[in-house]
Design a protein around this motif. Sequence first.
Motif, PDB file in Angstrom:
ATOM      1  N   PRO A 266     -35.602   0.882  -6.444  1.00  0.00           N
ATOM      2  CA  PRO A 266     -36.236   2.202  -6.444  1.00  0.00           C
ATOM      3  C   PRO A 266     -37.677   2.195  -5.921  1.00  0.00           C
ATOM      4  O   PRO A 266     -38.194   3.237  -5.553  1.00  0.00           O
ATOM      5  CB  PRO A 266     -36.176   2.636  -7.917  1.00  0.00           C
ATOM      6  N   GLN A 267     -38.304   1.012  -5.870  1.00  0.00           N
ATOM      7  CA  GLN A 267     -39.667   0.955  -5.337  1.00  0.00           C
ATOM      8  C   GLN A 267     -39.677   0.948  -3.811  1.00  0.00           C
ATOM      9  O   GLN A 267     -40.645   1.362  -3.198  1.00  0.00           O
ATOM     10  CB  GLN A 267     -40.404  -0.269  -5.876  1.00  0.00           C
TER      11      GLN A 267
ATOM     12  N   VAL B 224     -28.704  10.259  -3.552  1.00  0.00           N
ATOM     13  CA  VAL B 224     -28.221  10.867  -4.799  1.00  0.00           C
ATOM     14  C   VAL B 224     -29.082  10.316  -5.941  1.00  0.00           C
ATOM     15  O   VAL B 224     -29.687   9.264  -5.820  1.00  0.00           O
ATOM     16  CB  VAL B 224     -26.725  10.554  -5.063  1.00  0.00           C
ATOM     17  N   GLU B 225     -29.109  11.018  -7.048  1.00  0.00           N
ATOM     18  CA  GLU B 225     -30.016  10.635  -8.127  1.00  0.00           C
ATOM     19  C   GLU B 225     -29.453   9.599  -9.091  1.00  0.00           C
ATOM     20  O   GLU B 225     -30.200   9.048  -9.891  1.00  0.00           O
ATOM     21  CB  GLU B 225     -30.452  11.884  -8.895  1.00  0.00           C
TER      22      GLU B 225
ATOM     23  N   ALA C  36     -37.346   3.269   2.523  1.00  0.00           N
ATOM     24  CA  ALA C  36     -36.116   3.336   3.308  1.00  0.00           C
ATOM     25  C   ALA C  36     -35.176   4.327   2.631  1.00  0.00           C
ATOM     26  O   ALA C  36     -35.070   4.364   1.411  1.00  0.00           O
ATOM     27  CB  ALA C  36     -35.472   1.957   3.391  1.00  0.00           C
ATOM     28  N   LYS C  37     -34.488   5.128   3.421  1.00  0.00           N
ATOM     29  CA  LYS C  37     -33.529   6.085   2.880  1.00  0.00           C
ATOM     30  C   LYS C  37     -32.164   5.392   2.826  1.00  0.00           C
ATOM     31  O   LYS C  37     -31.695   4.872   3.828  1.00  0.00           O
ATOM     32  CB  LYS C  37     -33.500   7.338   3.737  1.00  0.00           C
ATOM     33  N   VAL C  38     -31.586   5.366   1.627  1.00  0.00           N
ATOM     34  CA  VAL C  38     -30.342   4.620   1.425  1.00  0.00           C
ATOM     35  C   VAL C  38     -29.235   5.522   0.891  1.00  0.00           C
ATOM     36  O   VAL C  38     -29.496   6.585   0.327  1.00  0.00           O
ATOM     37  CB  VAL C  38     -30.551   3.423   0.464  1.00  0.00           C
ATOM     38  N   SER C  39     -27.998   5.040   1.095  1.00  0.00           N
ATOM     39  CA  SER C  39     -26.803   5.766   0.661  1.00  0.00           C
ATOM     40  C   SER C  39     -25.749   4.757   0.221  1.00  0.00           C
ATOM     41  O   SER C  39     -25.791   3.595   0.619  1.00  0.00           O
ATOM     42  CB  SER C  39     -26.278   6.596   1.838  1.00  0.00           C
ATOM     43  N   ARG C  40     -24.802   5.214  -0.573  1.00  0.00           N
ATOM     44  CA  ARG C  40     -23.709   4.332  -0.997  1.00  0.00           C
ATOM     45  C   ARG C  40     -22.721   4.081   0.143  1.00  0.00           C
ATOM     46  O   ARG C  40     -21.980   3.106   0.126  1.00  0.00           O
ATOM     47  CB  ARG C  40     -22.978   4.955  -2.181  1.00  0.00           C
TER      48      ARG C  40
END
Length: 186
Positions: free
Chosen positions: A139-140, A146-147, A172-176
């Motif tokens: 998270p850093q 999504v939350e 960085a923008k991340v996704s599953r």
Amino acid sequence: MTNDPELFWFGVVLTLVTICFTLSLVGAGTKTLATPPTATSDVNSIANAEIVALQQQCQRLRAELQHQKTQLNVDFQDNTFAQLQPLLTHYPSARKMAESKPDLPARNFNALFTPLENLLQTWHVESIGSAWEQVSFNPQLHQPDVEDMTTGEPVYVRFVGYTQGDRILSPAKVSRTLPGGAERKV
């Protein structure tokens, strides 16, 4: 006249020091009974001349500092533009070509981004991950789409982030999942 708070306080301190110095000279002159009245006025005129000289020096230093600030900004913009100039020069033509020929391979555009990569290296800016790389969620360093993501969960980097030393410039923008829902084989 500038609005630089450091220069303002420097001027205030300089004025107070000059006033204290003048008062100490005047006080020393009044304690000595043998000092004729003309000597006191000479001390006052010398102190006043010093005050004027210090005020002029303060104004000169303020102007010099403002000039240096302006010059640094111009130099920064010139250096940045020089490093980005190939990208800025070729990008509009490449964009027009991509619009007119949608079947043109994207790899032809990779060379356009070399100046941008060089600029980031010069500034010691490093990327957080690489596009479509699978990493553990932190998270850093990461901004989830999504939350409910938990620390350590495997995620994909959709858009890289950037750090400079210990500072996170952008996470960085991340996704599953990867774009289009296709999982990548690593």
